[in-house]
Design a protein around this motif. Sequence first.
Motif, PDB file in Angstrom:
ATOM      1  N   GLU A 143       0.845  -1.204   0.000  1.00 61.83           N
ATOM      2  CA  GLU A 143       0.000   0.000   0.000  1.00 61.83           C
ATOM      3  C   GLU A 143       0.879   1.253   0.000  1.00 61.83           C
ATOM      4  OE1 GLU A 143      -3.486   0.287   0.190  1.00 61.83           O
ATOM      5  OE2 GLU A 143      -3.663  -1.874  -0.102  1.00 61.83           O
ATOM      6  N   SER A 148      -1.054  -8.200 -13.352  1.00 59.96           N
ATOM      7  CA  SER A 148      -2.240  -8.159 -12.511  1.00 59.96           C
ATOM      8  C   SER A 148      -2.279  -9.418 -11.624  1.00 59.96           C
ATOM      9  CB  SER A 148      -3.482  -8.060 -13.397  1.00 59.96           C
ATOM     10  OG  SER A 148      -4.620  -8.501 -12.720  1.00 59.96           O
ATOM     11  N   ILE A 183      -1.792  -9.483  -7.443  1.00 56.34           N
ATOM     12  CA  ILE A 183      -2.877 -10.016  -6.609  1.00 56.34           C
ATOM     13  C   ILE A 183      -2.374 -11.236  -5.820  1.00 56.34           C
ATOM     14  CG2 ILE A 183      -5.145 -11.152  -6.667  1.00 56.34           C
ATOM     15  CD1 ILE A 183      -5.867  -9.174  -8.963  1.00 56.34           C
ATOM     16  N   GLY A 209      -0.654 -10.331  -2.746  1.00 52.24           N
ATOM     17  CA  GLY A 209      -1.395  -9.674  -1.667  1.00 52.24           C
ATOM     18  C   GLY A 209      -1.987  -8.309  -1.991  1.00 52.24           C
ATOM     19  N   MET A 210      -1.834  -7.822  -3.222  1.00 51.39           N
ATOM     20  CA  MET A 210      -2.427  -6.509  -3.503  1.00 51.39           C
ATOM     21  C   MET A 210      -3.938  -6.666  -3.742  1.00 51.39           C
ATOM     22  SD  MET A 210      -1.301  -3.602  -6.246  1.00 51.39           S
ATOM     23  CE  MET A 210       0.079  -2.848  -5.435  1.00 51.39           C
ATOM     24  N   ARG A 211      -4.708  -5.654  -3.297  1.00 47.96           N
ATOM     25  CA  ARG A 211      -6.174  -5.710  -3.447  1.00 47.96           C
ATOM     26  C   ARG A 211      -6.554  -5.708  -4.924  1.00 47.96           C
ATOM     27  NH1 ARG A 211      -8.062  -0.914  -2.350  1.00 47.96           N
ATOM     28  NH2 ARG A 211      -6.138   0.146  -1.835  1.00 47.96           N
ATOM     29  N   GLY A 212      -7.547  -6.512  -5.258  1.00 52.74           N
ATOM     30  CA  GLY A 212      -8.029  -6.551  -6.641  1.00 52.74           C
ATOM     31  C   GLY A 212      -8.695  -5.250  -7.042  1.00 52.74           C
ATOM     32  N   ASP A 213      -9.152  -4.477  -6.051  1.00 49.11           N
ATOM     33  CA  ASP A 213      -9.811  -3.210  -6.422  1.00 49.11           C
ATOM     34  C   ASP A 213      -8.835  -2.026  -6.399  1.00 49.11           C
ATOM     35  OD1 ASP A 213      -9.423  -2.850  -3.754  1.00 49.11           O
ATOM     36  OD2 ASP A 213     -11.523  -2.401  -3.259  1.00 49.11           O
ATOM     37  N   MET A 214      -7.549  -2.332  -6.380  1.00 40.30           N
ATOM     38  CA  MET A 214      -6.557  -1.236  -6.461  1.00 40.30           C
ATOM     39  C   MET A 214      -6.735  -0.515  -7.804  1.00 40.30           C
ATOM     40  SD  MET A 214      -4.109   0.384  -5.070  1.00 40.30           S
ATOM     41  CE  MET A 214      -3.196  -0.479  -3.820  1.00 40.30           C
ATOM     42  N   THR A 216      -9.490  -1.406 -12.492  1.00 41.54           N
ATOM     43  CA  THR A 216      -8.914  -1.904 -11.229  1.00 41.54           C
ATOM     44  C   THR A 216      -7.888  -2.959 -11.601  1.00 41.54           C
ATOM     45  OG1 THR A 216     -10.538  -3.667 -11.121  1.00 41.54           O
ATOM     46  CG2 THR A 216     -11.076  -1.603  -9.963  1.00 41.54           C
ATOM     47  N   GLU A 240      -3.395   4.080  -5.464  1.00 42.45           N
ATOM     48  CA  GLU A 240      -4.543   4.896  -5.033  1.00 42.45           C
ATOM     49  C   GLU A 240      -4.560   6.270  -5.705  1.00 42.45           C
ATOM     50  OE1 GLU A 240      -7.178   4.468  -3.059  1.00 42.45           O
ATOM     51  OE2 GLU A 240      -6.730   2.363  -2.668  1.00 42.45           O
TER      52      GLU A 240
END
Length: 462
Positions: free
Chosen positions: A375, A392, A396, A399-404, A423, A446
């Motif tokens: 993050e 992508s 993911i 550990g990165m959020r799929g909605d990044m 995303t 973000e």
Amino acid sequence: MNYLPIFIDIKQQPCLVVGGGDIALRKINLLLKASAAITCVSKECCNGIEKLVKDNKIIHIEKAFEATDISAQVLIVSATDDSDLNAQVSALAKTANIPVNVVDSPDLCSFIMPSIVDRSPIVIAISSAGKAPVLARLIRSKLESTIPHAYGKLAELAGNFRDQVKAKFNNIEDRRYFWEKTFSGIVAEKVFSGKVDEAKADLQAQLDGSTDSGVGEVYLVGGGPGDPDLLTFKALRLMQQADVILYDRLVSDGVMELVRRDAELIYVGKERDNHAVPQGDINQLLVDLAKQGRRVCRLKGGDPFIFGRGGEEIETLAENGIPFQVVPGITAASGCSTYSGIPLTHRDYSQSCRFVTGHLKDGSMNLPWNELAVEQQTIVFYMALLGARHLSEQLIAHGMRGDMPVALVEKGTTPEQQVYVTTLAGLPDLVENTIIHAPTLIIVGEVVKLREKLNWFDVDND
Ligand code: SAH
């Protein structure tokens, strides 16, 4: 001509400035540049003038102006807001035949102050005879941007060699040719890049006849991401003096329009895996052309040292003893982010930014995914259009959020710029179902959300 342009020597000569405000200060500073011995007369004075007095740069007499103040002066400037006083100073000076300037009152002046481009000892004065000072300043800023700052140093250097050159070439033509070559060749370039001692040695060697190797020079120039307005002054200058230009697909048409009209253009391609000219051959071509005595501009997209293989090109040059210069350019990450309303860092959303190559090798990217999938960080992927699904999935999986949020900037900074926002999870589908052209940059983080917050509308932001 309404006025005769002349340059006056006022070194250590008594000059009077009437008035103690900011405008007077500006004129004092100008006169100081020409080493005048200044007396300032005013009942009060601003901080700037006080400081000059404290530093012993000028004399200030705290009193009202009197007629006797003009005696023995060689130049007078009146910069007060009292029009009667200005008129009185002007009349007295004119009667005594002392040149006088009254700020913003051409009728009261016997001389006017031009707009100045200062590359001392080269000085350019521009005047509109008081009719359009803003236009004169506009012309000045054009000249400021096209005349290298080090021209002054170049003129100094030439001055030091003037007698020697005169002695060596008694024919005016030969002398002129020698100076023309010097002012547009390697000696000048060395001065511009701060290597004055080397330039001096080169010039001396040429005069001694101990060198005329005939070797040219290579300029490795960053052409920026596309918009020609994003070129640096130095890039433009070298593009316009090179005899040969080697360019590839990343250099925009707008930038190519600005190269020297009669330069030879050599396209060296580079389309993903379809390299028109292999890198090794480009490196060798640069060496060969320079050895023919030509000034070669290797024009690259963005910055030559960011995923530009610039390092390899200059390595070969260095091995072959070819002089070269590298000019930075605005890299795609900077250009695309600013032109799409996505700040790369932001106090609240991202404290660092990483530039990463997304070039696929044998179907994968060799990247430290653990360090990337965090993050508060922005990741900019270059060359990643083909590898979008891979990146992508990897982010993911680590550990990165799929909605990044993710943005794709296609042909950034050019009139064809397109921005797609999705995303991380949606990235593969978007890329596979949309026709997106290279070059495209992928921004993950973000900060992509800020584009909406800033109400950004595409390109036409000029
Ligand atoms: N030296 C260049 C990068 C070369 S790598 C620089 O500093 O910008 C090539 C990659 O850069 C492309 O695959 C693309 O990802 C990116 N790129 C270059 N110019 C771009 C542009 N105008 N718009 C979007 N991406 C660009």
